[in-house]
Design a protein around this motif. Structure first.
Motif, PDB file in Angstrom:
ATOM      1  N   ILE A   1      51.331  11.539 -44.131  1.00  8.90           N
ATOM      2  CA  ILE A   1      50.291  11.431 -43.098  1.00  8.90           C
ATOM      3  C   ILE A   1      50.919  11.471 -41.705  1.00  8.90           C
ATOM      4  O   ILE A   1      50.419  12.128 -40.793  1.00  8.90           O
ATOM      5  CB  ILE A   1      49.470  10.139 -43.293  1.00  8.90           C
ATOM      6  CG1 ILE A   1      48.620  10.272 -44.558  1.00  8.90           C
ATOM      7  CG2 ILE A   1      48.591   9.841 -42.088  1.00  8.90           C
ATOM      8  CD1 ILE A   1      48.030   8.961 -45.031  1.00  8.90           C
ATOM      9  N   HIS A   2      52.039  10.809 -41.584  1.00  5.88           N
ATOM     10  CA  HIS A   2      52.720  10.815 -40.288  1.00  5.88           C
ATOM     11  C   HIS A   2      53.180  12.233 -39.921  1.00  5.88           C
ATOM     12  O   HIS A   2      52.956  12.703 -38.799  1.00  5.88           O
ATOM     13  CB  HIS A   2      53.917   9.862 -40.318  1.00  5.88           C
ATOM     14  CG  HIS A   2      54.687   9.863 -39.046  1.00  5.88           C
ATOM     15  ND1 HIS A   2      54.285   9.170 -37.929  1.00  5.88           N
ATOM     16  CD2 HIS A   2      55.822  10.521 -38.687  1.00  5.88           C
ATOM     17  CE1 HIS A   2      55.133   9.388 -36.949  1.00  5.88           C
ATOM     18  NE2 HIS A   2      56.076  10.197 -37.382  1.00  5.88           N
TER      19      HIS A   2
ATOM     20  N   LEU B   1      45.581  18.740 -40.391  1.00  7.10           N
ATOM     21  CA  LEU B   1      44.707  17.927 -41.243  1.00  7.10           C
ATOM     22  C   LEU B   1      43.667  17.190 -40.398  1.00  7.10           C
ATOM     23  O   LEU B   1      42.486  17.129 -40.747  1.00  7.10           O
ATOM     24  CB  LEU B   1      45.542  16.930 -42.057  1.00  7.10           C
ATOM     25  CG  LEU B   1      44.725  15.939 -42.893  1.00  7.10           C
ATOM     26  CD1 LEU B   1      43.827  16.657 -43.899  1.00  7.10           C
ATOM     27  CD2 LEU B   1      45.628  14.938 -43.615  1.00  7.10           C
ATOM     28  N   LEU B   2      44.107  16.645 -39.265  1.00  7.15           N
ATOM     29  CA  LEU B   2      43.160  15.899 -38.426  1.00  7.15           C
ATOM     30  C   LEU B   2      42.026  16.788 -37.931  1.00  7.15           C
ATOM     31  O   LEU B   2      40.867  16.370 -37.886  1.00  7.15           O
ATOM     32  CB  LEU B   2      43.889  15.268 -37.227  1.00  7.15           C
ATOM     33  CG  LEU B   2      44.615  13.952 -37.521  1.00  7.15           C
ATOM     34  CD1 LEU B   2      45.478  13.549 -36.334  1.00  7.15           C
ATOM     35  CD2 LEU B   2      43.625  12.831 -37.833  1.00  7.15           C
ATOM     36  N   ARG B   3      42.375  18.011 -37.577  1.00 10.21           N
ATOM     37  CA  ARG B   3      41.315  18.924 -37.111  1.00 10.21           C
ATOM     38  C   ARG B   3      40.373  19.272 -38.239  1.00 10.21           C
ATOM     39  O   ARG B   3      39.157  19.352 -38.060  1.00 10.21           O
ATOM     40  CB  ARG B   3      41.925  20.180 -36.509  1.00 10.21           C
ATOM     41  CG  ARG B   3      42.013  20.002 -35.023  1.00 10.21           C
ATOM     42  CD  ARG B   3      42.307  21.222 -34.215  1.00 10.21           C
ATOM     43  NE  ARG B   3      41.579  22.437 -34.450  1.00 10.21           N
ATOM     44  CZ  ARG B   3      42.043  23.621 -34.062  1.00 10.21           C
ATOM     45  NH1 ARG B   3      43.214  23.700 -33.471  1.00 10.21           N
ATOM     46  NH2 ARG B   3      41.347  24.710 -34.278  1.00 10.21           N
ATOM     47  N   HIS B   4      40.965  19.481 -39.405  1.00 12.06           N
ATOM     48  CA  HIS B   4      40.174  19.805 -40.590  1.00 12.06           C
ATOM     49  C   HIS B   4      39.203  18.664 -40.893  1.00 12.06           C
ATOM     50  O   HIS B   4      38.010  18.881 -41.102  1.00 12.06           O
ATOM     51  CB  HIS B   4      41.145  20.043 -41.746  1.00 12.06           C
ATOM     52  CG  HIS B   4      40.492  20.297 -43.062  1.00 12.06           C
ATOM     53  ND1 HIS B   4      39.720  21.412 -43.300  1.00 12.06           N
ATOM     54  CD2 HIS B   4      40.484  19.561 -44.204  1.00 12.06           C
ATOM     55  CE1 HIS B   4      39.263  21.359 -44.557  1.00 12.06           C
ATOM     56  NE2 HIS B   4      39.711  20.246 -45.119  1.00 12.06           N
TER      57      HIS B   4
ATOM     58  N   PRO C   1      43.915   8.992 -36.528  1.00 12.89           N
ATOM     59  CA  PRO C   1      44.673   8.149 -37.456  1.00 12.89           C
ATOM     60  C   PRO C   1      44.090   6.733 -37.400  1.00 12.89           C
ATOM     61  O   PRO C   1      43.643   6.289 -36.344  1.00 12.89           O
ATOM     62  CB  PRO C   1      46.089   8.163 -36.893  1.00 12.89           C
ATOM     63  CG  PRO C   1      46.143   9.306 -35.957  1.00 12.89           C
ATOM     64  CD  PRO C   1      44.762   9.570 -35.483  1.00 12.89           C
ATOM     65  N   SER C   2      44.140   6.042 -38.507  1.00 11.09           N
ATOM     66  CA  SER C   2      43.519   4.722 -38.553  1.00 11.09           C
ATOM     67  C   SER C   2      44.274   3.706 -37.714  1.00 11.09           C
ATOM     68  O   SER C   2      45.502   3.712 -37.653  1.00 11.09           O
ATOM     69  CB  SER C   2      43.472   4.253 -40.005  1.00 11.09           C
ATOM     70  OG  SER C   2      43.121   2.903 -40.045  1.00 11.09           O
TER      71      SER C   2
ATOM     72  N   SER D   1      42.450   2.061 -44.340  1.00 11.03           N
ATOM     73  CA  SER D   1      42.231   3.488 -44.607  1.00 11.03           C
ATOM     74  C   SER D   1      43.269   4.299 -43.863  1.00 11.03           C
ATOM     75  O   SER D   1      43.985   3.773 -43.011  1.00 11.03           O
ATOM     76  CB  SER D   1      40.831   3.903 -44.148  1.00 11.03           C
ATOM     77  OG  SER D   1      40.752   3.809 -42.734  1.00 11.03           O
ATOM     78  N   GLN D   2      43.317   5.582 -44.176  1.00 10.87           N
ATOM     79  CA  GLN D   2      44.300   6.446 -43.514  1.00 10.87           C
ATOM     80  C   GLN D   2      43.800   6.948 -42.156  1.00 10.87           C
ATOM     81  O   GLN D   2      44.560   7.104 -41.220  1.00 10.87           O
ATOM     82  CB  GLN D   2      44.605   7.643 -44.430  1.00 10.87           C
ATOM     83  CG  GLN D   2      45.225   7.211 -45.754  1.00 10.87           C
ATOM     84  CD  GLN D   2      45.191   8.312 -46.808  1.00 10.87           C
ATOM     85  OE1 GLN D   2      44.480   9.321 -46.667  1.00 10.87           O
ATOM     86  NE2 GLN D   2      45.958   8.123 -47.875  1.00 10.87           N
ATOM     87  N   PHE D   3      42.483   7.204 -42.114  1.00  5.18           N
ATOM     88  CA  PHE D   3      41.914   7.780 -40.891  1.00  5.18           C
ATOM     89  C   PHE D   3      40.636   7.038 -40.534  1.00  5.18           C
ATOM     90  O   PHE D   3      40.105   6.281 -41.343  1.00  5.18           O
ATOM     91  CB  PHE D   3      41.605   9.269 -41.102  1.00  5.18           C
ATOM     92  CG  PHE D   3      42.800  10.048 -41.557  1.00  5.18           C
ATOM     93  CD1 PHE D   3      43.753  10.486 -40.654  1.00  5.18           C
ATOM     94  CD2 PHE D   3      43.000  10.330 -42.919  1.00  5.18           C
ATOM     95  CE1 PHE D   3      44.876  11.189 -41.071  1.00  5.18           C
ATOM     96  CE2 PHE D   3      44.121  11.032 -43.339  1.00  5.18           C
ATOM     97  CZ  PHE D   3      45.056  11.464 -42.429  1.00  5.18           C
TER      98      PHE D   3
END
Ligand code: ARG
Length: 587
Positions: free
Chosen positions: A508-509, A3-6, A29-30, A36-38
């Motif tokens: 998210i984790h 997800l982070l790469r996306h 990650p935030s 926020s989440q990121f």
């Protein structure tokens, strides 16, 4: 794809649309999960590139992001931070994909490297000390992580069996038992039974090493014995094989107890035949000099801030030393194993040794420039007094004794906590073994590799806090929830879009597992996985406190939660596995 790469790609495109580098779009990650989440911090650097105020760029990027269907919110904060959260639907979708992936979202290395991990490093006759313990635990975790990531890993303990220590032992045994056949001139047939036990060796070695320090005559005898052994003296070779065998047997047992394995079991002696031709090549390359009857390689480099003694290739007496075998081992690893990367997981105190060896290897063309050699050093495991961990009598702690200690502590803890009470004795014992080893490994790996730490048996073996046993227990608890669900015929189903922060945070984790693996590899730092495993347990507990899977009435939600629990368990178990920690089925 993670997800982070996306998210980084989407954000990178938004920067690119503004005519800026896509690399500014890195999403992390935030730091402030309540907002926020990121987050993406790239606008600040991009502003310099564009000569515009950072907020202006951040606003433009955030606006583009906001229209993306997976993004729930993109807002600018402070000087130009972009806060980002994704939709609950997207979280569920990414969760479903990742949870069903056996690699949990991590993509195998596209160009696998051949990585030699040189760790553990036990020696003939010398009890393994705590330095070897750390080397073993850290080296094993790194080897597991690189393997998981898809690299070709070759694990080699580089057994210490060829240098001066062998000469010391031979000289001391000869003095103690001069009538043994190994010392008779011309003898060629030798007993099958070893004349010495490991206990003998462990008594003889320290005394001999100490004596050689002040008794020059004895030291010279030991040097001569080293040379004769290396040149093939039949009696010495036969005695040497016995010493090697008894030492290896005990070490293999210790490694077995720790669940540590090797692909090669080579020692310094195994490269002996490569030394002569290597020295020839080094001479041809013009890097060898004679000095006081010894052959040396100078390794000073321009810009050095200290003096560097040369590497001694061949001693005055004609013996090959630790550095020579290490150099020949590099030669072997490059030419025969095709190593791209060599990680030497060895005590920090050998830093100078590795600088010498690596420099000599480069200078003499043994290691071509593209091959990476790295001393992956670590700090010291100290006792409660802040000094390197020793026995109560002040002696070197044997690895086997440390294992015994942690397993005993685990057994006690398990009893105190009334765990595993009705299980068969063999199972209880197996659980104690697993818990003890977990206490030891996690107690080590949770620390920054390069820091010193205190071996604290009480704390390490506790079922509370940042410990191996706590994480095993957390995983066992999820297993038991899953078993109960099965008994009640609750079937797992697709994740449903989360409605609480506890669910969102857990998802998210869990989606960050791939990045944690990468970071661990890049920094050679298993503490990142250790920390992550601990956080996984916490995130799961918060989720389970809020979401009562077994009593939930809504069928789809219950099924989704069950899958989320399974995914959390897989992530926790895989993380622990990469640290070399196994989880029992029940406790
Ligand atoms: N046997 C060595 C020692 O006990 C450690 C070996 C480390 N590996 C190496 N390639 N030198 O100090």
């Amino acid at each position: 794809m993670s997800l982070l790469r996306h998210l980084s790609e989407i954000t990178g495109r938004a920067f690119a649309d503004l005519g800026l580098d896509a690399s500014h779009g890195l999403v992390l990650p935030s730091q402030r999960p309540e907002l926020s989440q990121f987050q993406c911090n790239g606008a600040m650097a991009a502003a310099k590139q564009a000569g515009k105020p950072p907020r202006e760029i951040a606003e433009a990027v955030a606006e583009k992001l906001s229209s993306h269907p997976e993004i729930a919110m993109a807002e600018v904060a402070g000087p130009g931070f972009i806060n980002i959260s994704v939709t609950d639907e997207a979280l569920a979708e990414w969760g479903n994909e990742t949870a069903s992936d056996p690699r949990l979202g991590h993509e195998r290395a596209e160009e696998p490297l051949t990585v030699v991990v040189d760790y553990a490093g036990p020696n003939v006759a010398k009890a393994m000390h705590v330095g070897h313990l750390r080397a073993t635990i850290i080296g094993d975790a790194l080897a597991r992580t690189f393997t998981f990531a898809g690299h070709k890993v070759i694990r080699d303990p580089h057994f210490g069996d060829w240098g001066f220590q062998m000469g010391l032992l031979i000289a001391a045994i000869r003095e103690e038992q001069p009538d043994l056949p190994y010392f008779q001139p011309g003898a060629e047939v030798f007993p099958e039974e070893s004349p010495v036990t490991l206990d003998d060796l462990q008594r003889i070695y320290p005394a001999a090493a100490e004596r050689a320090r002040h008794d020059e005559e004895f030291a010279e005898e030991a040097r001569q014995a080293t040379v004769k052994l290396q040149q093939g003296h039949p009696g010495y070779r036969a005695l040497w094989r016995h010493m090697k065998t008894v030492s290896e047997e005990s070490q293999r047992a210790d490694f077995g107890a720790l669940g540590v394995e090797f692909d090669l079991w080579y020692g310094e002696s195994d490269v002996h035949d490569l030394i002569e031709p290597m020295v020839e090549r080094l001479k041809e390359a013009g890097v060898v000099e004679e000095s006081d009857g010894a052959s040396i390689i100078r390794i000073e480099e321009e810009g050095d801030k200290r003096e560097w003694p040369p590497l001694i290739l061949e001693s005055r007496t004609g013996g090959f030393l630790y550095s020579t075998t290490d150099l020949a081992t590099i030669d072997f690893r490059v030419r025969e194993l095709g190593a791209d990367l060599m990680l030497y997981v060895v005590d920090r105190r050998q830093g100078d040794h590795f600088t010498q060896v690596f420099r000599a290897a480069r200078k003499g063309g043994i290691a071509p420039p593209e091959v990476v050699m790295e001393h992956t050093w670590f700090g010291t495991m100290n006792g409660p007094d802040g000094k390197p961990f020793r026995t109560r009598e002040g002696g070197v702690v044997r690895l086997g004794d440390v294992i015994q200690m942690v397993v005993d502590a685990a057994r006690k803890r398990i009893e105190e906590a009334n765990l595993a009470e009705e299980y068969p004795p063999e199972e209880r014992e197996r659980i104690a073994q697993l818990v003890g080893v977990a206490a030891l490994k996690f107690g080590d790996l949770i620390n920054n590799r390069t820091s010193d730490y205190v071996f604290d048996l009480e704390r390490f073996s506790s079922f509370e806090g940042k410990t191996g046993p706590y994480l095993q227990y957390a995983a066992v608890r999820v297993k038991s929830i899953l078993r109960k669900a099965e008994e009640r015929s609750i079937e797992p189903g697709p994740l449903v879009p989360p409605t609480t922060d506890a669910e969102r945070n857990l998802i998210i984790h869990l989606l960050q597992f791939p990045e944690v693996v990468e970071r661990t590899m890049e920094l050679r730092a298993p503490n990142h996985i250790a920390e992550y495993a601990f956080e996984t347990a916490g995130a799961f507990n918060r989720f389970y406190d809020t979401c009562h899977i077994l009593s939930e009435e809504d069928e789809a939600r219950r099924a989704g939660w069950l899958s989320l629990a399974r995914w959390a368990l897989s992530t926790l178990e895989l993380s622990l596995h990469l640290l070399g920690i196994e989880v029992p089925d029940r406790m």
